[in-house]
Design an enzyme around this catalytic site. Structure first.
Site, mmCIF file in Angstrom:
data_model
loop_
_atom_site.group_PDB
_atom_site.id
_atom_site.type_symbol
_atom_site.label_atom_id
_atom_site.label_comp_id
_atom_site.label_asym_id
_atom_site.label_seq_id
_atom_site.Cartn_x
_atom_site.Cartn_y
_atom_site.Cartn_z
ATOM 1 N N HIS A 459 -55.574 -26.486 -15.306
ATOM 2 C CA HIS A 459 -56.400 -26.673 -16.493
ATOM 3 C C HIS A 459 -56.637 -25.360 -17.235
ATOM 4 O O HIS A 459 -56.482 -25.285 -18.463
ATOM 5 C CB HIS A 459 -57.753 -27.294 -16.100
ATOM 6 N N CYS A 790 -22.887 0.121 -22.693
ATOM 7 C CA CYS A 790 -24.169 -0.349 -22.158
ATOM 8 C C CYS A 790 -25.077 0.822 -21.749
ATOM 9 O O CYS A 790 -26.079 0.623 -21.086
ATOM 10 C CB CYS A 790 -23.951 -1.276 -20.965
#
Length: 833
Positions: A459, A790
């Site tokens: 909740h 990279c």
């Protein structure tokens, strides 16, 4: 056994003025008649049961029945008078008005017609399930009806379903009451009556006011549904979207033992499983992640007790197991896809779903017991990227599961009793054990929420997302370590682990417009190491991943040296052996732990960017770094200069390490073959000679990874001068090159990049390094091989990125925070607008 269909009632005059409707009689168009929850159940029973989705049957009292009750008793005028001076911002005012409204309804008996309709429908449900009604056949008339009333005892769930709930932009989930394990006519009538009254719970009154709904335009339907005996098995919640990042291609499934209320309320920390939807639909088994929850308690039937249900402890051995099997995870994932696709088609737009499921412990069957549209991520704009970033640090006082990706701060308010919520001041950080809908009047006023209990579908997590508030759930001890009045910073911006810092740590918020970004010839890729960040990073526009490092997964998720797992019984250090035993408690065969964790990590990154390429560099630890893993010291040599020692390709075929490399290959094969993520391209680091390259490919073939089969490409890192000099030969062995500018710079210039004495010489923009880069790009293009970079240089130096573009490099892989800036710079260089 739970049935999913029942004969329709034949005596109803029309839907609009019926008091009772069976689920088979209603669909999604009937929300005004039976509310969102019941309309959705009816729609699924009619449309999705033929597709294999199991949904328990039942009936609903209608909105007409509720209004008939209110009008016949003259309650509307009384309620309007009562709400004339309602102030939902005043907790005490809200509480008193809610109490009086509920009392008005509970003290007013049902009309006899409504009571009879509910009674007859429940008895028909009992007949359907054969709970003793046949024994009454020897009686006639009134005696037979009395016998049926006495013997009929089918267990049902009685759930509220408001006519304004489960809309795409507002979730009324949990605002009204639900009652489980309800038995008998009297019990069902009482539960229905209480559900009617729950339209005026404090939280429901407050929520309607906030969302702009008229209290008297909303009516309440009640669903009466055959119980699934998940008290004897497991249940949970699943979302057809990642609840934190809004990543659309993953389904999140949570599971705990017993009835599902504990998961919804956040009373337990459930297991969590991620499934990748696109390849699941293709017939693969893409379970991307499995996380074991503590599952300390379970809700069961209170047999012989004074309540309908009760919580009992879960035995320790069960807590240390997953609540459901892989086959059940796959089934639930498939159902999530079916439900999402169906509702998206019905609504004419993408509609991710929030779904509750249960497993029947008597039959072993799975069922869907509720489904509603997800109301947070589906409403967010996809054209704006909003990111939070801490600008400092501080003492971490609590950790838990991060909800969302935001940061909040303020004075802490520790509240353990909902009756003390009036002490809360706007802008404070709510610290509590768990929340339920009764806490909502103050949750919307908080700057952040921290709970001891709960998982990502509890909740507190749901409401925090809906209200745009950062939350950390499942901390365990937050209410003990944080004191009321002290200033704290709640950060959900550092991955899946949320952290509570003592004090007000500076942070910034960045917003980036994503629409109308240019498309460049040069592919823009991203460097990604942490799987926990992958779904969030996927929202940054790019063409895939140019470098996914295995080292982060091994160091942070696996933690143990692969050879220590393969030779567990031979470990000499007892403390290390004990630590590895705890880490791998779910595994009888320890190497499987390595394969599973590595496959989950690679799979998550690959899924986040699917179908774009994801280049995965095989492990490139140095021997001193391997030694720091659990058990590593027993298997690693001491080298004078590990930077240029036993690393990369030279380990993979070495008899002293080849079996460990085999585990990496097995993980990669699982990702490609079992998960269906064929966008993964393995890359070999630090390959000193072409002959080494051939030996590594031979090792991979031993484990089922053969270049060219199932579209498998293999790249090589270009980070050693020999890779450049012999690029023509490497082109015969590998499908592409990725330039590692860090190592290429240090080896070209002959320096140790970790030495402060020569650090000032290290510069990727040096002419010698640039000449190396120019040569390998030219040779790769001549041989028809892909070539990218990279390394760090393009992220740090825009002029270096421009240099690469001018050379015609195929792709540039960047750190995430450099992607958009460099993309615009490259577009300018290419003349793209």
């Amino acid at each position: 056994m739970v049935q999913t269909t029942i004969d329709r009632a034949s005596s109803q005059p029309s839907k609009e003025n019926a008091l009772i409707l069976w689920f088979e009689e209603v669909g999604i168009a009937d929300i005004p008649l039976v509310g969102g929850k019941n309309a959705s159940l009816g729609e699924m029973i009619q449309q999705l049961t033929p597709k294999g989705v199991n949904v328990p049957t039942g009936f609903a009292t209608t909105a007409y029945a509720f209004r008939y009750f209110i009008e016949k008793a003259g309650l509307q005028a009384k309620l309007r008078d009562l709400f004339a001076d309602l102030d939902v911002e005043d907790v005490n005012n809200l509480r008193e008005h809610g109490r009086q409204a509920r009392a008005l309804i509970l003290n007013t008996p049902f009309p006899s017609e409504l009571e009879l309709a509910i009674t007859q429908a429940y008895l028909r449900l009992c007949e359907r399930y054969g709970d003793g009604a046949a024994a009454c056949d020897r009686y006639e008339g009134a005696e037979k009806e009395e016998c049926k009333r006495y013997l009929s005892d089918t267990d049902v769930a009685v759930r509220s379903s408001a006519t304004a709930e489960d809309l795409p932009d507002a979730s009324f989930a949990g605002q009204q009451e639900t009652y489980l394990n309800v038995h008998g006519v009297i019990g069902v009538l009482d539960a229905c009556h209480r559900c009617f009254a729950s339209l005026f719970t404090d939280r429901a009154i407050s929520y309607r006011t906030i969302k702009g709904f008229d209290h008297f335009e909303v009516a309440l339907s009640v669903g009466v549904q055959k119980m699934v005996r998940s008290d004897l098995a497991a249940s949970g919640v699943m979302f057809s979207i990642d609840t934190e990042t809004g990543f659309k291609n993953a389904a999140l499934i949570t599971a705990a033992y017993g009835l599902g209320e504990n998961v919804v309320q956040g009373a337990v920390n459930p297991d969590e499983y991620f499934v990748f939807k696109p390849t699941l639909k293709q017939g693969f088994r893409p379970i991307l992640e499995k996380r074991l929850g503590s599952k300390e308690i379970k809700m069961v039937y209170d047999v012989g007790g004074g309540k309908l249900t009760k919580n009992v402890p879960v035995p320790e051995p069960e807590r240390k197991k997953y609540a459901i099997t892989d086959d059940e995870i796959i089934t639930l994932g498939k159902w999530a896809c079916i439900i999402e696709d169906y509702y998206s088609e019905v609504r004419g737009s993408y509609t991710p779903m929030d779904i509750e499921w249960a497993k029947d412990g008597l039959t072993g069957e799975l069922f869907i017991v509720q489904a509603r549209p997800e109301t947070v991520q589906s409403q967010k704009s996809g054209s704006v990227l909003r990111s939070f970033k801490l600008k400092g640090t501080g003492e971490v006082v609590a950790k838990g599961r991060a909800v969302g990706e935001m940061i909040g701060q303020g004075k802490a308010r520790v509240i353990l009793d909902v009756h003390k919520i009036d002490e809360f001041q706007p802008g404070e950080v709510l610290i509590t054990n768990k929340t339920d809908p009764d806490w909502e009047p103050i949750m919307k006023k908080s700057s952040a929420i921290v709970t001891n209990q709960g998982g990502r579908t509890c909740h507190a997590a749901i409401i925090a997302r809906e209200m745009g508030i950062p939350a950390i759930v499942g901390c365990g001890d937050a209410t003990a370590v944080v004191k009321t009045g002290e200033e704290v910073t709640v950060s959900c911006a550092e991955g899946e682990e949320g952290r509570v810092y003592r004090g007000l740590v500076p942070f910034e918020v960045q917003e980036t417009q994503l629409d109308n970004l240019p498309r460049t010839r040069t592919k823009i890729l991203m460097n990604v190491g942490n799987p926990e960040e992958a779904f969030g990073l996927a929202s940054i526009p790019c063409d895939g991943v140019g470098l996914a490092r295995l080292e982060f997964i091994i160091a942070n998720h696996i933690k143990a040296h692969p050879l220590a797992l393969m030779h567990f019984d031979e470990l000499e250090d007892e403390s290390v052996k004990q630590e590895i035993a705890q880490l791998t408690a779910l595994y009888d065969h320890k190497p499987n732990f390595f394969v599973d964790k590595l496959a989950h990590g690679i799979g998550t990154i690959a899924a986040a960017f699917y179908p774009n390429p994801v280049v995965v560099r095989m492990s490139d630890f140095k021997s001193n770094e391997y030694a720091n893993l659990l058990g590593g010291k027993q298997f690693e040599p001491e080298e004078e200069n590990p930077m240029i020692g036993w690393r990369g390709a030279s380990r993979y075929y070495d008899p002293k390490y080849a079996e460990a490399y085999g585990l990496e290959c097995k993980a990669l094969k699982r990702v490609r073959d079992e998960m269906g993520l064929t966008n993964v391209i393995p890359m070999i680091p630090f390959c000193r000679t072409p002959e080494e390259g051939r030996k590594v490919l031979a090792e991979m073939e031993k484990h089922g990874l053969k270049r060219g089969e199932n579209g498998l490409q293999v790249y090589v890192m270009c980070e050693i001068p020999s890779n450049v000099i012999l690029a023509d030969q490497y082109s015969e062995i590998f499908d592409g090159f990725s330039i590692g500018s860090n190592d290429l710079t240090q080896l070209t210039l002959g320096l140790d990049r970790d030495s402060s004495l020569v650090a000032h010489i290290f510069d990727e923009r040096n002419d010698a390094v640039k000449e190396m880069v120019r040569q390998v790009i030219a040779k790769a293009k001549k041989n028809g091989r892909k070539v990218g970079i990279c390394g760090q240089a393009p992220s740090d130096y825009p002029e270096f990125a421009r240099f690469l573009v001018e050379l015609g490099i195929d792709s540039i892989s960047l750190n995430p925070d450099s992607v958009l800036k460099t993309l615009l710079d490259i577009a300018k260089t290419e003349g793209v607008s």
